[in-house]
Write a protein that holds these residues in place. Sequence first.
Motif, PDB file in Angstrom:
ATOM      1  N   GLY A 128      66.498  39.622  41.557  1.00 16.04           N
ATOM      2  CA  GLY A 128      65.690  40.769  41.149  1.00 16.04           C
ATOM      3  C   GLY A 128      66.337  41.625  40.087  1.00 16.04           C
ATOM      4  O   GLY A 128      66.218  42.849  40.106  1.00 16.04           O
ATOM      5  N   THR A 129      67.022  41.001  39.128  1.00 14.33           N
ATOM      6  CA  THR A 129      67.750  41.775  38.125  1.00 14.33           C
ATOM      7  C   THR A 129      66.814  42.347  37.067  1.00 14.33           C
ATOM      8  O   THR A 129      65.747  41.809  36.797  1.00 14.33           O
ATOM      9  N   GLY A 274      56.718  49.961  37.847  1.00 12.09           N
ATOM     10  CA  GLY A 274      57.268  49.624  36.546  1.00 12.09           C
ATOM     11  C   GLY A 274      56.893  48.275  35.987  1.00 12.09           C
ATOM     12  O   GLY A 274      57.560  47.768  35.082  1.00 12.09           O
ATOM     13  N   TYR A 275      55.805  47.684  36.486  1.00 13.01           N
ATOM     14  CA  TYR A 275      55.379  46.398  35.925  1.00 13.01           C
ATOM     15  C   TYR A 275      54.505  46.562  34.692  1.00 13.01           C
ATOM     16  O   TYR A 275      54.299  45.603  33.955  1.00 13.01           O
ATOM     17  N   VAL A 290      57.295  40.398  35.450  1.00 13.68           N
ATOM     18  CA  VAL A 290      56.146  40.337  36.351  1.00 13.68           C
ATOM     19  C   VAL A 290      55.808  38.909  36.764  1.00 13.68           C
ATOM     20  O   VAL A 290      55.222  38.690  37.831  1.00 13.68           O
ATOM     21  N   ASP A 291      56.195  37.925  35.955  1.00 11.56           N
ATOM     22  CA  ASP A 291      55.875  36.536  36.301  1.00 11.56           C
ATOM     23  C   ASP A 291      56.565  36.082  37.584  1.00 11.56           C
ATOM     24  O   ASP A 291      56.195  35.059  38.164  1.00 11.56           O
ATOM     25  N   ALA A 298      48.747  38.106  37.874  1.00  6.29           N
ATOM     26  CA  ALA A 298      47.329  37.769  37.730  1.00  6.29           C
ATOM     27  C   ALA A 298      46.479  39.033  37.618  1.00  6.29           C
ATOM     28  O   ALA A 298      45.549  39.107  36.803  1.00  6.29           O
ATOM     29  N   TYR A 299      46.803  40.047  38.425  1.00  8.67           N
ATOM     30  CA  TYR A 299      46.055  41.300  38.356  1.00  8.67           C
ATOM     31  C   TYR A 299      46.219  41.947  36.980  1.00  8.67           C
ATOM     32  O   TYR A 299      45.243  42.383  36.352  1.00  8.67           O
ATOM     33  N   ILE A 300      47.456  42.006  36.506  1.00 12.63           N
ATOM     34  CA  ILE A 300      47.718  42.640  35.213  1.00 12.63           C
ATOM     35  C   ILE A 300      47.044  41.866  34.090  1.00 12.63           C
ATOM     36  O   ILE A 300      46.457  42.455  33.174  1.00 12.63           O
TER      37      ILE A 300
END
Length: 334
Positions: A128-129, A274-275, A290-291, A298-300
């Motif tokens: 999660g960097t 923060g996405y 976000v991937d 998918a929402y974004i």
Amino acid sequence: MIHVMRIVMQPARRSEKDVDQHYQDTIVSPVVFDEHADILDASTIDQLKQLFPDGQAQMWGVVPGKRNVNVSRIRKMSPGDWVFFSGDKRVYFGGTIALMWRNKEMATRLWGTDHAGSTWEYMYALSGTRGFDIPLEEIRTLLGWNPNRNIMGISLLSEEESDTLQTLLTLDTATAALEPVDTAQEEAAVAAFDGQLERTARRAHRGEQAALKRRLLHGASSQCALCGRTLPGAFLIAAHIKKRAMCSDDEKRDLANIAMLACTFGCDAVYEHGYVTVTPGGAIAVSPLVDEIPEVAAYIQERLASRTIAWWTPGREPYYLWHRAHTFKEAPPA
């Protein structure tokens, strides 16, 4: 037992040639486990492959230090803790400690030895960097440190300091090794508990919240500032553009600029975590991280990607700038 996330400060000045080379070798270029199977013990490599199914991870390490000064600090660290890399007066990189182990031979292979012949044998893998660009001066002020305090050695912040930084930077949990759970012990603790089962939660009353929503919501319905959908007021909230906990009193009272309407169907959450962020002029920018969460991506992609919002104004830009610097999930610096 639920792990309480703590924050570890890891000094790593990339202006130093050796540090930058280590960063390039095992952060920019993740370590492939199978290339070191000859010196990784079976249990460590099994755990790494469970945590990172693609067979590679970013790694870092800590030297024992003179007279083992770092060892007592390292023993206080746990998988699930966040670690911040700092150097040259800034915090520039961070992530969750996914796994910790000691392997002198592997550390020497990856990073060599220092001038004293020591190596960074207390190793950890990161998940999660993300990248940061936060002046150390801002963190000193926030935590009430001495203005001249620097991060000289690896250190674990207190729970209170960790909570404060988590609030500033919206640190999400990521993959980490689970602590073994003694189910019988947990059940016995619950059965023996004789305290209050319900507690009255006390929180500061957000005096401006109702005024904000009245100001932003025109009629029974209005548009979400991010996705543009017209929705009933019950599904829209007055979302602070800059995190409210970090606003001054004057900023909280800047009702014309500090907040925007965001829908509860996803826009408020992806902005809060923060996405997505808003760039000068109003274009929505999407986090390159976000991937890692396909459902969020998918929402974004469906609702927000390529949009330019009408909500951006020069008066709101300082708050959007704060969000871009502190909350938006940047890719780790290369």
